[in-house]
Design a protein around this motif. Structure first.
Motif, short mmCIF file in Angstrom:
data_model
loop_
_atom_site.label_atom_id
_atom_site.label_comp_id
_atom_site.label_asym_id
_atom_site.label_seq_id
_atom_site.Cartn_x
_atom_site.Cartn_y
_atom_site.Cartn_z
N LEU A 67 0.85 -1.18 0.00
CA LEU A 67 0.00 0.00 0.00
C LEU A 67 0.89 1.24 0.00
O LEU A 67 1.82 1.33 0.79
N PHE A 68 0.63 2.16 -0.91
CA PHE A 68 1.44 3.36 -1.08
C PHE A 68 0.56 4.60 -1.14
O PHE A 68 -0.60 4.53 -1.55
N VAL A 69 1.14 5.74 -0.77
CA VAL A 69 0.44 7.01 -0.84
C VAL A 69 1.36 8.04 -1.51
O VAL A 69 2.58 8.00 -1.34
N LYS A 70 0.75 8.93 -2.28
CA LYS A 70 1.51 9.99 -2.97
C LYS A 70 0.67 11.26 -3.00
O LYS A 70 -0.53 11.23 -3.26
N LYS A 71 1.31 12.38 -2.72
CA LYS A 71 0.66 13.68 -2.84
C LYS A 71 0.75 14.11 -4.30
O LYS A 71 1.79 13.99 -4.93
N CYS A 72 -0.35 14.58 -4.84
CA CYS A 72 -0.36 15.11 -6.20
C CYS A 72 -1.01 16.50 -6.18
O CYS A 72 -1.40 16.98 -5.12
N GLU A 73 -1.12 17.13 -7.31
CA GLU A 73 -1.63 18.50 -7.38
C GLU A 73 -3.02 18.66 -6.75
O GLU A 73 -3.30 19.64 -6.10
N GLU A 74 -3.89 17.70 -6.99
CA GLU A 74 -5.28 17.84 -6.55
C GLU A 74 -5.63 17.01 -5.33
O GLU A 74 -6.80 16.81 -5.03
N GLY A 75 -4.63 16.50 -4.61
CA GLY A 75 -4.92 15.70 -3.42
C GLY A 75 -3.92 14.59 -3.25
O GLY A 75 -2.72 14.78 -3.44
N TYR A 76 -4.41 13.41 -2.93
CA TYR A 76 -3.56 12.25 -2.68
C TYR A 76 -4.03 11.06 -3.50
O TYR A 76 -5.22 10.96 -3.83
N ILE A 77 -3.10 10.18 -3.78
CA ILE A 77 -3.40 8.90 -4.42
C ILE A 77 -2.97 7.81 -3.45
O ILE A 77 -1.85 7.85 -2.94
N VAL A 78 -3.85 6.86 -3.18
CA VAL A 78 -3.53 5.70 -2.36
C VAL A 78 -3.76 4.47 -3.23
O VAL A 78 -4.88 4.25 -3.71
N LEU A 79 -2.69 3.70 -3.44
CA LEU A 79 -2.75 2.54 -4.34
C LEU A 79 -1.94 1.37 -3.79
O LEU A 79 -1.09 1.55 -2.92
N SER A 80 -2.18 0.20 -4.36
CA SER A 80 -1.41 -0.97 -3.96
C SER A 80 0.01 -0.92 -4.51
O SER A 80 0.92 -1.50 -3.92
N GLU A 81 0.23 -0.26 -5.62
CA GLU A 81 1.55 -0.14 -6.24
C GLU A 81 1.69 1.25 -6.86
O GLU A 81 0.71 1.79 -7.38
N PRO A 82 2.90 1.83 -6.83
CA PRO A 82 3.11 3.13 -7.49
C PRO A 82 2.76 3.06 -8.98
O PRO A 82 2.93 2.01 -9.61
N LEU A 83 2.29 4.17 -9.51
CA LEU A 83 1.90 4.23 -10.92
C LEU A 83 3.10 4.36 -11.86
O LEU A 83 3.02 3.98 -13.01
N GLU A 84 4.19 4.94 -11.38
CA GLU A 84 5.36 5.18 -12.23
C GLU A 84 6.51 4.26 -11.82
O GLU A 84 6.52 3.71 -10.72
N ASN A 85 7.48 4.13 -12.73
CA ASN A 85 8.68 3.35 -12.41
C ASN A 85 9.52 4.04 -11.35
O ASN A 85 10.16 3.39 -10.53
N ASP A 86 9.54 5.39 -11.37
CA ASP A 86 10.29 6.15 -10.36
C ASP A 86 9.40 6.27 -9.12
O ASP A 86 8.42 6.99 -9.10
#
Length: 123
Positions: A62-81
């Motif tokens: 489970l991962f979390v990332k801050k983006c421009e319009e809020g947060y993304i919480v996903l089982s795996e990162p969307l990007e390779n980096d």
């Protein structure tokens, strides 16, 4: 992303831990393994919560990332980096409030004090 460690678990995290504990106890009673592998995201309409745990050593990611319009919480990162993704560790929960800070909390379904009451009610 503003990160903080909180000693106080919000009611919604405690309630989910109790529910997970109940399901785990039922699986243990039935003898089914793995007893519990859990990664989920939920909301009360104002705050976002997510947690990760397992009764064995294989907790779903489970991962979390801050983006421009809020947060993304996903089982795996969307990007390779993955450098801007934060992994939620097994036994942890997060709370994202309207202030856009991420608070980390313990998510310990095994030691939930109300689990025995719920277990008795389920029998």
């Amino acid at each position: 992303m503003n990160l903080s460690l909180s000693k106080n678990n919000p009611l919604f995290i405690k309630a989910m831990a109790r529910a997970v504990n109940l399901v785990q106890k039922l699986a243990e009673k039935k003898g089914e393994r793995p007893y519990m592998r859990f990664a989920a995201c939920w909301s009360d309409g104002e705050q976002l919560f997510a947690a990760r745990m397992a009764s064995d050593r294989f907790a779903p990611s489970l991962f979390v990332k801050k983006c421009e319009e809020g947060y993304i919480v996903l089982s795996e990162p969307l990007e390779n980096d993955c450098s801007d993704w934060c992994e939620i560790q097994a036994g942890e929960a997060i709370e994202i409030g309207s202030g856009e800070d991420v608070s980390f909390h313990a998510f310990d379904a095994q030691s939930s004090t109300d689990a025995k009451t719920l277990e008795l009610q389920a029998n």
